[in-house]
Design an enzyme around this catalytic site. Structure first.
Site, PDB file in Angstrom:
ATOM      1  N   ASP A 172       0.795  -1.228   0.000  1.00 56.18           N
ATOM      2  CA  ASP A 172       0.000   0.000   0.000  1.00 56.18           C
ATOM      3  C   ASP A 172       0.825   1.275   0.000  1.00 56.18           C
ATOM      4  O   ASP A 172       0.306   2.340  -0.336  1.00 56.18           O
ATOM      5  CB  ASP A 172      -0.955  -0.001   1.197  1.00 56.18           C
TER       6      ASP A 172
ATOM      7  N   GLU B  96       3.038   0.658  -3.979  1.00 49.33           N
ATOM      8  CA  GLU B  96       2.219   0.429  -5.167  1.00 49.33           C
ATOM      9  C   GLU B  96       1.102   1.447  -5.324  1.00 49.33           C
ATOM     10  O   GLU B  96       0.565   1.611  -6.423  1.00 49.33           O
ATOM     11  CB  GLU B  96       1.597  -0.975  -5.112  1.00 49.33           C
ATOM     12  N   TYR B  97       0.743   2.139  -4.239  1.00 47.53           N
ATOM     13  CA  TYR B  97      -0.411   3.039  -4.299  1.00 47.53           C
ATOM     14  C   TYR B  97      -0.132   4.455  -3.798  1.00 47.53           C
ATOM     15  O   TYR B  97      -1.004   5.312  -3.888  1.00 47.53           O
ATOM     16  CB  TYR B  97      -1.576   2.439  -3.487  1.00 47.53           C
TER      17      TYR B  97
ATOM     18  N   GLY C 276       0.882   8.449   0.894  1.00 42.39           N
ATOM     19  CA  GLY C 276       0.774   9.867   1.212  1.00 42.39           C
ATOM     20  C   GLY C 276      -0.226  10.595   0.341  1.00 42.39           C
ATOM     21  O   GLY C 276      -0.985  11.449   0.824  1.00 42.39           O
TER      22      GLY C 276
ATOM     23  N   ASN D 185     -10.793  -0.104  -0.185  1.00 45.51           N
ATOM     24  CA  ASN D 185     -11.791  -0.421   0.837  1.00 45.51           C
ATOM     25  C   ASN D 185     -11.302  -0.157   2.261  1.00 45.51           C
ATOM     26  O   ASN D 185     -12.102   0.068   3.165  1.00 45.51           O
ATOM     27  CB  ASN D 185     -12.220  -1.889   0.725  1.00 45.51           C
ATOM     28  N   TYR D 186      -9.989  -0.174   2.479  1.00 47.62           N
ATOM     29  CA  TYR D 186      -9.455  -0.028   3.831  1.00 47.62           C
ATOM     30  C   TYR D 186      -9.112   1.421   4.146  1.00 47.62           C
ATOM     31  O   TYR D 186      -8.698   2.181   3.272  1.00 47.62           O
ATOM     32  CB  TYR D 186      -8.206  -0.891   4.026  1.00 47.62           C
TER      33      TYR D 186
ATOM     34  N   TYR E 142      -6.736   3.665   6.967  1.00 52.86           N
ATOM     35  CA  TYR E 142      -5.655   3.542   7.943  1.00 52.86           C
ATOM     36  C   TYR E 142      -5.425   4.876   8.640  1.00 52.86           C
ATOM     37  O   TYR E 142      -5.453   5.937   8.011  1.00 52.86           O
ATOM     38  CB  TYR E 142      -4.355   3.113   7.262  1.00 52.86           C
TER      39      TYR E 142
ATOM     40  N   HIS F  80      -2.109  -7.887   7.690  1.00 48.77           N
ATOM     41  CA  HIS F  80      -1.591  -6.542   7.421  1.00 48.77           C
ATOM     42  C   HIS F  80      -0.217  -6.447   8.081  1.00 48.77           C
ATOM     43  O   HIS F  80      -0.115  -6.600   9.312  1.00 48.77           O
ATOM     44  CB  HIS F  80      -2.500  -5.461   8.013  1.00 48.77           C
TER      45      HIS F  80
ATOM     46  N   GLU G 257      24.970  -6.741  10.108  1.00 44.99           N
ATOM     47  CA  GLU G 257      23.627  -6.630   9.527  1.00 44.99           C
ATOM     48  C   GLU G 257      22.936  -7.980   9.414  1.00 44.99           C
ATOM     49  O   GLU G 257      21.732  -8.083   9.687  1.00 44.99           O
ATOM     50  CB  GLU G 257      23.719  -5.950   8.164  1.00 44.99           C
TER      51      GLU G 257
ATOM     52  N   ASP H 101      26.194   4.628  12.706  1.00 46.87           N
ATOM     53  CA  ASP H 101      24.905   5.284  12.482  1.00 46.87           C
ATOM     54  C   ASP H 101      23.947   4.199  12.004  1.00 46.87           C
ATOM     55  O   ASP H 101      24.011   3.775  10.844  1.00 46.87           O
ATOM     56  CB  ASP H 101      25.063   6.394  11.447  1.00 46.87           C
TER      57      ASP H 101
END
Length: 660
Positions: free
Chosen positions: A327, A330-331, A334, A410-411, A413, A466, A513, A614
């Site tokens: 989300d 792909e969408y 913001g 539909n969702y 957030y 989710h 890492e 850092d």
């Protein structure tokens, strides 16, 4: 003041006014431009227009060229940290340009001071997030296609305007689709009739894949007629009829005004100080989160925001396996932010702020009321009642919340950053909206419905998850930090622990890492501490902040699942990397139609040292949603989150000196 001086000042003011008017007429400055006084000040409409004009001047773009992303190109971290008021700073704009006719994606950086294109590069095999034109084109292509029209007629739908087309990113690609490399979307169909909540009437089994470059159907599937719900699932007052008696008014007042201060995009409150931006992809992002304990501003976070999320659905049917929405990438989460209202998403005592975006044509616009800031009560902060003297010391807890909401199909957030008076910073995600439904012949729950639950007659809620990944660029008392894993263990009974009640905490450094790819362990109350590598507190401890997990889940797609390979970030709860400014997204820069292994798996491939470096934490939290009838027709809010809590950062309870 002499007559000559008065004349001089009057002339100077007149010149400034004339210059300002001239610039506005030329479109270089709008009437209400914020003062750009800091490197992390939000882009203005004028700056966006300038950047687009520079790109168009230096590159010949086609009429179908689109701008999926126009955002502030964040300055070098050292430049920001070394900035002092009045000091000049870099001001650049980052742009993603998609040439639909060529099926090519480009990135550019415009220097606003020189008005030049300082960077321009084609990104091979990259598909940006879906655009408004993609949704429009997909709807037109699908509804004009003979096979789709025939499928609707089989379902006794002859008025095609009564059908809503929902466009999804294509998700997992077939080998043929991947080889072709065209821009695709999957088109779902819903019967809306005269109702607005069309999600209650999915036209199940009909799936069209649209080639957005050619404007044609690439493939079409109709698995046969499945009854769809004919009921009215609208949930407004008119459709619900009799309502519960309204509650008596609960008014939140601050008669003496707000306790927080807003200076541009900088917020100050109860020792906290931070900046915010709304990024067109990431949504609400915090910068330079500091705490002032009376002596100095102490850094905690440099940058913090939602990096990616994925929503995998658990039905193996061919028209459901592609539904694994990223989300953010792909969408563009913001850009999907929606305006809020006082007394609704934000209580009456809040403040609503605007954000500047650009549409896919590169035209700037201001969206009102997309950021909410407010204070709220949270019960007791601390208390002690002394029985002998009956002395009662208590302080109530106040919190500062900064919030955005976004609707992704539909969702819905909500993203909340919550600042506590005890030095804790909390993230709380809210999930509400409408369950993605599947049409079914079933009218009662049966054992055959193993991939979800019946939530209404002819309406099936598919099991899904989710998963959210937050990128946390930690700078606890400076950039030199190390990460420790904290595991709680019970010691066995022996001569030193004869009653078996001993509890110890084992601290394990996460030195590299690859060693820092970790998972939650409830049996060991596992947490992680980010500590300064240079500083020591009065007790000889390194000041630090703990990452305190909240509710979570494991990623259920099994080993070998395609979505597990594409969303590898979701397969572990914690990743830690050495800071690199280009590493921003857990699922990769372009998750739409991307190959497996992007993002975090690539970031840790060089296995850099994390000791005294850092460091950036990437925390993944997930929620498994098994739908229930009470989630229909609109879902009560589910909440999930985590906390960053001080450990040795303060010499005592930082909220002990609050006045009553």
């Amino acid at each position: 003041m002499t007559k000559r001086l008065r004349l001089f000042f009057a002339l100077a003011i007149a010149i400034i006014v004339l210059i300002s008017i001239s610039l506005r007429l030329m479109g270089l400055v709008s009437a209400q431009q914020p003062i750009i006084s800091h490197p992390l000040t939000s882009l203005t409409e004028a700056e966006i227009s300038t950047a687009v004009a520079v790109v168009k001047k230096q590159n010949t773009l086609s009429e179908t060229a689109a701008f999926p992303i126009i955002a502030l190109q964040e300055p070098d971290k050292k430049e920001v940290l070394n900035f002092t008021p009045g000091k000049p700073f870099t001001r650049q704009v980052f742009l993603v340009i998609y040439e639909r006719s060529q099926n090519k994606t480009f990135e550019g950086i415009v220097d606003l001071k020189t008005k030049t294109l300082s960077y321009w590069q084609q990104i091979p095999n990259a598909q940006p997030a879906l655009l408004p034109l993609d949704y429009q084109l997909a709807g037109e292509v699908v509804k004009s296609h003979p096979q789709w029209q025939k499928a609707m007629e089989k379902r006794e739908i002859t008025d095609f305007d009564q059908v809503q087309i929902s466009c999804w990113a294509p998700g997992i690609l077939s080998q043929q689709e991947e080889t072709a490399g065209n821009r695709l979307c999957r088109a779902l169909s819903y019967y809306k009739g005269k109702r607005w909540n069309y999600y209650g009437s999915p036209i199940e089994g009909v799936l069209a894949t649209v080639d957005l470059n050619k404007g044609k159907i690439a493939s079409f599937v109709d698995n046969g007629v499945v009854p769809f719900s004919q009921e009215n699932w609208d949930y407004d007052i008119q459709s619900l009829g009799k309502l519960l008696s309204p509650l008596k008014a609960l008014t939140i007042l601050q008669p003496q005004g707000k306790s927080f201060q807003i200076n541009g995009n900088e917020i100050s409150w109860q020792g906290w100080q931070f900046r915010y931006l709304i990024h067109p992809r990431d949504g609400l992002v915090l910068y330079l989160v500091n705490y002032n304990n009376g002596d100095k501003n102490r850094p905690i976070l440099y940058r913090a925001g939602l990096s990616e999320m994925v929503v995998p659905y658990g039905d193996p049917a061919a028209n459901w396996t592609f539904r694994n929405a990223f989300d953010v990438g792909e969408y563009s989460l913001g850009l999907l932010a929606n305006k809020m209202e006082l007394g609704k998403e934000i209580p009456e005592n809040g403040v609503l702020l605007d954000a500047v975006f650009a549409n896919s044509d590169g035209e700037p616009y201001t969206m009102p009321n997309v950021i909410g800031i407010y204070e709220r009560d949270n019960g007791i902060l601390w208390k002690h009642y002394e029985l002998n003297t009956q002395r009662n010391d208590v302080r109530r807890s106040r919190e500062l919340v900064i919030k955005m909401t976004a609707a992704i199909d539909n969702y819905d957030y909500g993203i909340n950053w919550i600042f506590h008076q005890d030095g804790t910073l909390e993230v709380e995600n809210e999930l509400t909206g409408i369950v993605l439904t599947q049409g079914t012949t079933a009218e009662k729950q049966s054992d055959d419905n193993s991939y979800g639950r019946l939530i209404a007659k002819n309406i099936f809620g598919v099991n899904h998850q989710h998963f959210f990944n937050y990128r946390l660029d930690m700078d606890v008392d400076g950039q030199a930090n190390s990460v420790m894993e904290m595991n709680v263990k019970a010691l066995p009974i022996n001569e030193k622990n004869p009653l078996g009640n001993a509890i110890v905490v084992e601290e394990t450094p996460l030195a590299t890492e690859t060693a820092a790819v970790r998972d939650l362990d409830m049996k060991q109350s596992r947490e992680w501490m980010i500590a300064s590598a240079d500083e020591k507190n009065a007790l000889g401890m390194a000041p630090g902040y703990m990452l305190m997990p909240g509710g979570n889940s494991i990623f259920y797609p099994v080993e070998g699942a395609k979505i597990r390979q594409k969303a590898e970030f979701a397969t572990h709860h914690l990743w830690v990397t050495k800071y690199k400014p280009s590493e921003l997204y857990a699922g990769g820069d372009y998750p739409n139609q991307t190959k497996a292994g992007q993002g975090l798996p690539k970031y840790i491939a060089d296995n850099e040292s994390l000791t005294g470096e850092d460091v950036v934490l990437w925390y993944t939290m997930g929620m498994t949603h098994i739908p229930r009838p009470e989630d229909w027709p609109v879902m009560p809010t589910h909440r999930i989150g985590f906390k960053l809590m001080p450990r040795g950062f303060f010499p005592r309870n930082p909220a002990i000196n609050l006045s009553e």
